[in-house]
Design a protein around this motif. Structure first.
Motif, PDB file in Angstrom:
ATOM      1  N   ARG A   1      -6.912  -3.376  -6.186  1.00 51.83           N
ATOM      2  CA  ARG A   1      -7.318  -3.330  -7.588  1.00 51.83           C
ATOM      3  C   ARG A   1      -6.413  -2.468  -8.467  1.00 51.83           C
ATOM      4  NH1 ARG A   1     -11.805  -3.071  -4.558  1.00 51.83           N
ATOM      5  NH2 ARG A   1     -12.139  -0.836  -4.885  1.00 51.83           N
ATOM      6  N   ALA A   2      -5.450  -1.757  -7.849  1.00 47.61           N
ATOM      7  CA  ALA A   2      -4.636  -0.833  -8.644  1.00 47.61           C
ATOM      8  C   ALA A   2      -3.215  -0.734  -8.113  1.00 47.61           C
ATOM      9  CB  ALA A   2      -5.280   0.560  -8.617  1.00 47.61           C
ATOM     10  N   GLY A   3      -2.344  -0.281  -9.004  1.00 43.37           N
ATOM     11  CA  GLY A   3      -1.022   0.180  -8.582  1.00 43.37           C
ATOM     12  C   GLY A   3       0.112  -0.819  -8.705  1.00 43.37           C
ATOM     13  N   LEU A   4      -0.180  -2.115  -8.677  1.00 44.41           N
ATOM     14  CA  LEU A   4       0.925  -3.073  -8.765  1.00 44.41           C
ATOM     15  C   LEU A   4       1.666  -2.868 -10.066  1.00 44.41           C
ATOM     16  CD1 LEU A   4      -0.425  -6.565  -7.620  1.00 44.41           C
ATOM     17  CD2 LEU A   4       1.278  -5.136  -6.473  1.00 44.41           C
TER      18      LEU A   4
ATOM     19  N   SER B   1      -2.659   0.303 -13.957  1.00 48.15           N
ATOM     20  CA  SER B   1      -1.313   0.732 -13.589  1.00 48.15           C
ATOM     21  C   SER B   1      -0.682   1.351 -14.823  1.00 48.15           C
ATOM     22  CB  SER B   1      -0.475  -0.455 -13.125  1.00 48.15           C
ATOM     23  OG  SER B   1      -0.270  -1.341 -14.213  1.00 48.15           O
ATOM     24  N   VAL B   2       0.272   2.213 -14.599  1.00 48.03           N
ATOM     25  CA  VAL B   2       0.964   2.821 -15.734  1.00 48.03           C
ATOM     26  C   VAL B   2       1.719   1.731 -16.487  1.00 48.03           C
ATOM     27  CG1 VAL B   2       2.738   4.504 -16.373  1.00 48.03           C
ATOM     28  CG2 VAL B   2       1.139   5.005 -14.489  1.00 48.03           C
ATOM     29  N   LEU B   3       2.283   0.802 -15.738  1.00 49.57           N
ATOM     30  CA  LEU B   3       3.057  -0.270 -16.381  1.00 49.57           C
ATOM     31  C   LEU B   3       2.199  -1.025 -17.395  1.00 49.57           C
ATOM     32  CD1 LEU B   3       5.735  -1.925 -16.437  1.00 49.57           C
ATOM     33  CD2 LEU B   3       4.634  -3.504 -14.857  1.00 49.57           C
ATOM     34  N   TYR B   4       0.984  -1.367 -16.996  1.00 47.26           N
ATOM     35  CA  TYR B   4       0.132  -2.148 -17.900  1.00 47.26           C
ATOM     36  C   TYR B   4      -0.329  -1.306 -19.090  1.00 47.26           C
ATOM     37  CZ  TYR B   4      -3.265  -5.550 -19.512  1.00 47.26           C
ATOM     38  OH  TYR B   4      -3.956  -6.459 -20.283  1.00 47.26           O
ATOM     39  N   GLU B   5      -0.586  -0.002 -18.819  1.00 50.27           N
ATOM     40  CA  GLU B   5      -0.972   0.875 -19.932  1.00 50.27           C
ATOM     41  C   GLU B   5       0.099   0.887 -21.006  1.00 50.27           C
ATOM     42  OE1 GLU B   5      -3.775   4.238 -17.766  1.00 50.27           O
ATOM     43  OE2 GLU B   5      -1.697   4.713 -18.199  1.00 50.27           O
ATOM     44  N   GLN B   6       1.367   0.890 -20.528  1.00 53.18           N
ATOM     45  CA  GLN B   6       2.473   0.969 -21.488  1.00 53.18           C
ATOM     46  C   GLN B   6       2.842  -0.376 -22.101  1.00 53.18           C
ATOM     47  OE1 GLN B   6       5.493   2.822 -19.127  1.00 53.18           O
ATOM     48  NE2 GLN B   6       4.618   4.879 -19.365  1.00 53.18           N
ATOM     49  N   HIS B   7       2.663  -1.444 -21.335  1.00 57.14           N
ATOM     50  CA  HIS B   7       3.155  -2.751 -21.815  1.00 57.14           C
ATOM     51  C   HIS B   7       2.138  -3.873 -21.608  1.00 57.14           C
ATOM     52  CE1 HIS B   7       7.124  -0.999 -22.196  1.00 57.14           C
ATOM     53  NE2 HIS B   7       7.042  -0.566 -20.958  1.00 57.14           N
ATOM     54  N   PRO B   8       0.995  -3.774 -22.290  1.00 57.15           N
ATOM     55  CA  PRO B   8      -0.002  -4.833 -22.088  1.00 57.15           C
ATOM     56  C   PRO B   8       0.499  -6.208 -22.528  1.00 57.15           C
ATOM     57  CG  PRO B   8      -0.637  -3.368 -23.887  1.00 57.15           C
ATOM     58  CD  PRO B   8       0.562  -2.749 -23.237  1.00 57.15           C
TER      59      PRO B   8
ATOM     60  N   GLY C   1       0.789  -1.230   0.000  1.00 57.39           N
ATOM     61  CA  GLY C   1       0.000   0.000   0.000  1.00 57.39           C
ATOM     62  C   GLY C   1       0.819   1.277   0.000  1.00 57.39           C
ATOM     63  N   TRP C   2       2.128   1.220  -0.138  1.00 58.49           N
ATOM     64  CA  TRP C   2       2.966   2.424  -0.031  1.00 58.49           C
ATOM     65  C   TRP C   2       3.304   3.059  -1.372  1.00 58.49           C
ATOM     66  CZ3 TRP C   2       7.577   1.889  -2.655  1.00 58.49           C
ATOM     67  CH2 TRP C   2       8.007   0.573  -2.923  1.00 58.49           C
ATOM     68  N   PHE C   3       2.835   2.475  -2.487  1.00 57.03           N
ATOM     69  CA  PHE C   3       3.319   2.894  -3.812  1.00 57.03           C
ATOM     70  C   PHE C   3       2.152   3.262  -4.731  1.00 57.03           C
ATOM     71  CE2 PHE C   3       1.947  -1.159  -5.392  1.00 57.03           C
ATOM     72  CZ  PHE C   3       2.060  -1.982  -4.279  1.00 57.03           C
ATOM     73  N   GLY C   4       2.511   3.722  -5.971  1.00 60.28           N
ATOM     74  CA  GLY C   4       1.502   4.072  -6.974  1.00 60.28           C
ATOM     75  C   GLY C   4       1.167   5.552  -6.907  1.00 60.28           C
ATOM     76  N   ASP C   5       1.099   6.176  -8.081  1.00 62.72           N
ATOM     77  CA  ASP C   5       0.804   7.611  -8.119  1.00 62.72           C
ATOM     78  C   ASP C   5      -0.467   7.838  -8.935  1.00 62.72           C
ATOM     79  OD1 ASP C   5       0.754  10.304  -8.276  1.00 62.72           O
ATOM     80  OD2 ASP C   5       2.693  10.549  -9.254  1.00 62.72           O
ATOM     81  N   LYS C   6      -0.362   7.654 -10.276  1.00 60.76           N
ATOM     82  CA  LYS C   6      -1.561   7.819 -11.111  1.00 60.76           C
ATOM     83  C   LYS C   6      -2.644   6.821 -10.661  1.00 60.76           C
ATOM     84  CE  LYS C   6      -3.008   7.736 -15.944  1.00 60.76           C
ATOM     85  NZ  LYS C   6      -2.613   7.381 -17.308  1.00 60.76           N
ATOM     86  N   TYR C   7      -2.197   5.606 -10.338  1.00 59.23           N
ATOM     87  CA  TYR C   7      -3.127   4.581  -9.835  1.00 59.23           C
ATOM     88  C   TYR C   7      -2.650   4.139  -8.458  1.00 59.23           C
ATOM     89  CZ  TYR C   7      -4.376   4.457 -14.754  1.00 59.23           C
ATOM     90  OH  TYR C   7      -4.764   4.802 -16.020  1.00 59.23           O
ATOM     91  N   PRO C   8      -2.946   4.953  -7.442  1.00 59.55           N
ATOM     92  CA  PRO C   8      -2.373   4.643  -6.126  1.00 59.55           C
ATOM     93  C   PRO C   8      -2.863   3.301  -5.602  1.00 59.55           C
ATOM     94  CG  PRO C   8      -3.999   6.411  -5.971  1.00 59.55           C
ATOM     95  CD  PRO C   8      -3.811   6.150  -7.420  1.00 59.55           C
ATOM     96  N   ARG C   9      -1.979   2.655  -4.900  1.00 60.35           N
ATOM     97  CA  ARG C   9      -2.292   1.334  -4.332  1.00 60.35           C
ATOM     98  C   ARG C   9      -3.020   1.564  -3.004  1.00 60.35           C
ATOM     99  NH1 ARG C   9      -2.752  -4.127  -5.604  1.00 60.35           N
ATOM    100  NH2 ARG C   9      -1.891  -5.424  -3.943  1.00 60.35           N
ATOM    101  N   VAL C  10      -4.326   1.827  -3.117  1.00 60.73           N
ATOM    102  CA  VAL C  10      -5.101   2.024  -1.894  1.00 60.73           C
ATOM    103  C   VAL C  10      -6.051   0.848  -1.655  1.00 60.73           C
ATOM    104  CG1 VAL C  10      -4.943   4.538  -1.880  1.00 60.73           C
ATOM    105  CG2 VAL C  10      -6.759   3.420  -3.200  1.00 60.73           C
ATOM    106  N   ASN C  11      -6.070  -0.048  -2.603  1.00 59.09           N
ATOM    107  CA  ASN C  11      -6.782  -1.316  -2.443  1.00 59.09           C
ATOM    108  C   ASN C  11      -6.094  -2.305  -3.378  1.00 59.09           C
ATOM    109  OD1 ASN C  11      -7.800  -0.935  -5.096  1.00 59.09           O
ATOM    110  ND2 ASN C  11      -9.368   0.420  -4.262  1.00 59.09           N
TER     111      ASN C  11
END
Ligand code: GLA
Length: 859
Positions: free
Chosen positions: A503-506, A547-554, A491-501
């Motif tokens: 479902r996002a951020g990994l 996540s930004v990673l997935y947006e860039q590299h599906p 839960g400490w990471f993620g900006d555009k898609y913060p890891r607050v649950n």
């Protein structure tokens, strides 16, 4: 003159053939004769001095050393074999061996046990018409130290002394021995390698075809093969023949043995590797398969091991489970057919099935008696352990799961199988585990000789709901109750898609700027300032679609291009066969670990593979995915361990998904289960302890199960103590319980982490579970008694104390409001404590008692 007498005797015996002079055996070429130590000597004992048995000297003969074998092709030219046998005086009265003589593979002489004190025995054998004579000396089942064996005055009477017998390569046996275990391979006359079945009542020579050591598909072996190769021309047969054996001494008195096999037609070489740890009774084993040809070959099966047991009554103890319910034991008798324990999860081996098991050779496994052999496959991917019972023997085939895993080798390429670890004990499961633990602390996990810090993890307390301020708030109470390490979970990471649950951020491994505006360093420094180390959670192999990673590299995820994506915990697995993914994960790990102040990492992996498919691998190599994923993961783990040697690594995979010695060699400990309910943990820790030492088993006290905190802390204290708890929510009394647990633990954790475990009362059997740990010098012992249901107030009996030492008893981390044990402060000898035991002050359910036995001189 003596030769003349023999001739006269032979004539008197009525052999009117043209018998010539007797030929001294020592006159033959002995270069082929084997000896367990040094080389056999002509007309001298193994030390090179005069042959001498019970003070009688012999001018002629052969001095050798068990195990020794001489094979002579007589060509039916011999009439008699005579010798005087015994252990040479150079052994100083020590040693014990057995001499045997085989004529055309029939046993014609067996000395029985011959010790360094036995009188010399005289042999006189009629070997007329015999083609093959074999002279064998073996140790007496007690190791081969001092086994200096003499074939004194050994002579062959020949019909025609111009035709000397020809020494053949010995019927080569390759003996792998540890303190209590002996695995023997035999090279047959057909040059195939055979295994003497474990537990066989008698050695069968020559071995039967069923005993082939590493069975190959297409070579006449009609059961499940260990190796199935498809050669470049499509031929599916492999027929391996023995080439040579190489034994290399390693540090720590270990030895590596490489047995080389070669196909007799195709350019294929297979090396069987073994690493022996004689003192700990451990054998590690793996294969290396080498394509020496010009074309591509396919490996369809490539087991790491294929031991054969001559034990129709073999019992198998294995473990099954699910998320938050791992490691449930089940013992069953193997019956004809194939029993397979296996897993096809890709990114993890365990969770549903463990790649560790026990084979019990004397009926159902018992804690203190019976021969048992534990097996554990060091592999975090798909595995199979198949036990094929053919009605009289059982073959254990363990290795990567062959399902969907055909592996292609181009010209010159090799394949190394995962390592199988075998641990043997003649005294039941208890001794087996202690050996396993000693081996693991030395070779199986990192820094196994260094006790671990107590740690507080925020996960159960905060879940995803935290920011810097909330975490800052957790630190002072953590330091105050005595924790030495604070671990910040998911839960400490993620900006555009913060890891607050979940479902996002990994995949976006940058600190969440809203939660940690200045990154992670300030919070790490805060922990350090308060006297604690700081650890952090990562899950580098995974990505959330958000996540930004997935947006860039599906295309970086493991998937099948025409199928809907199958999510677990809304996440996907990154495809580690792809070099960019390897690089990405490596930098994510590096960036996180090099944050100043981070000295511990919990490496998680919260899903497994359900849609195997790689956009990176070519279409004809999709079957490489499973194996390449795991091998590339190991590379990443190894790099991490090398680059950050001081960083403690905790292995986690959605609970106990990756509990295997393949990954653990890069880690310090593992998270055994997301189930932290203390009652369930008593059994879980018991069952993991068959294979894994307490120092490697994270045990965090939490609120799960709502059990009394004293009981829950006592359960954690019998492994690597941590807590997953919100200290701010606890009452003053509960805080005092935590403080007492940590303080007591710090004083005795070296015994738990480095000592020997004795499992005394099983949680599966009754109302109570008891274990104790004994320090290596037997100076201290810590006993844990967990009352799971209310029951009678029976005494507890410690085990493993030095019977003669006297020990004083103290109750540790006592439960407030409960009287101490009546024997508190008393002193008795170890054997008295072990015989009489201690009566506890409670037998009420969900209560625990911790006892320390301290040798008096150590107080
Ligand atoms: C897994 C682990 C837990 C925790 C969560 C965080 O479930 O087993 O201990 O780290 O992930 O998401």
């Amino acid at each position: 003159m003596r030769e003349l007498c023999v001739v006269i005797l032979l004539v008197l015996l009525g052999d009117f053939a043209a018998a010539a002079d007797a030929v001294p055996l020592s006159a033959l070429d002995l270069s082929q004769m084997s000896s367990g130590w040094s080389v056999p000597k002509a007309n001298a004992n193994i030390m090179g001095k005069a042959l001498s048995i019970r003070d009688k000297k012999f001018a002629m003969g052969i001095g050798t050393h068990a195990s020794s074998r001489l094979r002579l092709q007589l060509g039916q030219n011999a009439l008699r074999f005579r010798s005087v046998i015994g252990i040479d005086d150079s052994a100083g009265g020590q040693g014990s061996v057995q001499f045997r003589v085989f004529a055309d593979r029939q046993l014609v002489f067996h000395s029985g046990t011959v010790t360094g004190k036995s009188p010399a025995q005289r042999i006189d054998l009629d070997i007329a018409g015999v083609d093959l004579l074999e002279l064998v000396v073996d140790d007496n089942g007690d190791g081969s130290a001092n086994d200096h064996a003499d074939w004194a005055d050994a002579k062959l009477t020949l019909r025609d002394d111009k035709r000397l017998p020809q020494a053949l390569a010995p019927f080569e046996t390759i003996d792998l021995k540890t303190a209590s275990f002996h695995l023997r391979f035999v090279v047959g006359d057909d040059r195939r390698l055979y295994q003497a079945p474990i537990c066989a009542a008698e050695e069968q020579l020559p071995p039967s075809r069923n005993q082939v050591a590493y069975p190959q598909g297409g070579d006449g072996y009609v059961w499940e093969p260990a190796l199935q190769v498809v050669h470049a021309d499509g031929d599916r047969s492999t027929s391996l023949r023995f080439v040579d054996v190489e034994r290399t001494g390693l540090e720590d008195e270990r030895e590596q043995v490489r047995i080389r096999l070669q196909d007799d037609v195709y350019p294929l070489q297979v090396d069987l590797y073994f690493r022996l740890d004689p003192a700990r009774d451990v054998i590690e084993e793996w294969r290396h398969i080498h394509n020496q040809g010009e074309g591509k070959i396919a490996l369809e099966r490539m087991a790491s091991t294929s031991w054969l047991f001559d034990a129709p009554d073999l019992h198998l103890l294995h473990f099954h489970g699910d998320w938050a319910d791992e490691m449930n034991p089940i013992a069953e008798k193997l019956t004809p057919g194939v029993k397979s324990i296996a897993s096809l999860l890709g990114t993890r081996a365990t969770q549903f099935v463990a790649p560790s098991f026990v084979l019990s050779l004397d009926g159902p496994p018992q804690e203190q008696q019976g021969r048992v052999i534990a097996g554990s496959l060091a592999w975090s991917g798909n595995f199979q352990a198949a036990f094929e019972h053919n009605g009289s023997q059982v073959r254990a085939l363990c290795g990567v799961h062959p399902f969907g895993s055909t592996y292609y080798l181009d010209a010159g390429e090799g394949f190394q199988t995962p390592t199988m670890i075998w641990v043997s004990s003649n005294r039941g499961l208890g001794e087996m585990s202690r050996k396993f633990h000693r081996w693991a602390r030395k070779h199986g996990i990192r820094d196994g000789d260094k006790p671990r810090d107590t740690l507080l993890n925020n996960w159960e307390a905060t879940g995803f709901d935290f920011d810097q301020q909330r975490i800052e708030g957790l630190l002072p109470p953590a330091a105050e109750v005595g924790f030495e390490l604070f671990l910040l979970d998911d839960g400490w990471f993620g900006d555009k898609y913060p890891r607050v649950n979940d479902r996002a951020g990994l995949g976006d491994w940058r600190p969440n700027p809203k939660r940690f505006p200045d990154g992670m360093e300030p919070i790490a420094q805060s922990a350090i300032e308060q006297g604690m180390r700081f650890g952090i959670w990562i899950e580098p192999e995974m990505v959330n679609p958000q996540s930004v990673l997935y947006e860039q590299h599906p295309d970086w995820v493991i998937r099948q291009p025409h199928r809907d994506l199958d999510y677990q915990r809304t996440q996907l697995v990154l495809d580690l066969t792809r070099p960019e993914v390897q690089q990405f994960e490596r930098s994510a790990i590096q960036e996180t670990l090099k944050t100043r102040g981070v000295s511990c990492v919990k490496w998680d992996a919260n899903r497994y593979v359900t849609q195997p498919g790689s956009a990176y691998l070519p279409s004809n190599q999709q079957t490489h995915l499973w194996i390449d994923y795991t091998n590339n993961l190991y590379q990443l783990m190894q790099q991490t361990a090398r680059e950050f040697p001081q960083t403690e690594l905790m292995l986690c995979a959605g609970g106990g998904g990756r509990v295997d010695y393949g990954a653990l060699r890069y880690f310090h400990e593992f998270w055994p289960s997301d189930n932290t309910d203390a009652v369930r943990r008593v059994a879980l820790q018991w069952d993991y302890s068959y294979f894994f030492p307490a120092i490697s088993i994270c045990s965090h006290t939490s609120e799960m199960g709502n059990h009394p905190l004293h009981f829950a802390t006592a359960v954690s204290m019998s492994a690597r103590l941590g807590m997953d708890i919100d200290l701010a929510e606890l009452s003053a009394e509960e805080i005092a319980t935590c403080r007492s647990a940590i303080a007591a633990y710090k004083k005795f954790r070296d015994v738990i982490h480095l000592g020997d475990l004795h499992r005394i009362e099983s949680p599966h059997d009754g109302a109570r579970s008891v274990v104790n740990f004994v320090s290596p010098e037997k100076e201290r012992a810590i006993l844990f008694a967990y009352q799971l249901k209310s029951g009678a107030r029976r005494v507890v009996k410690p085990q493993g104390l030095d019977p003669q030492k006297s020990y004083r008893l103290f109750e540790r981390h006592p439960q407030s409001g409960r009287p101490p044990v009546a024997a508190e402060g008393q002193s008795m000898r170890g054997h008295e404590w072990m015989e009489q035991g201690v009566r506890l002050s409670t037998s009420a359910a969900i209560q625990a008692t911790i006892l320390e036995f301290t040798a008096n001189e150590a107080t």
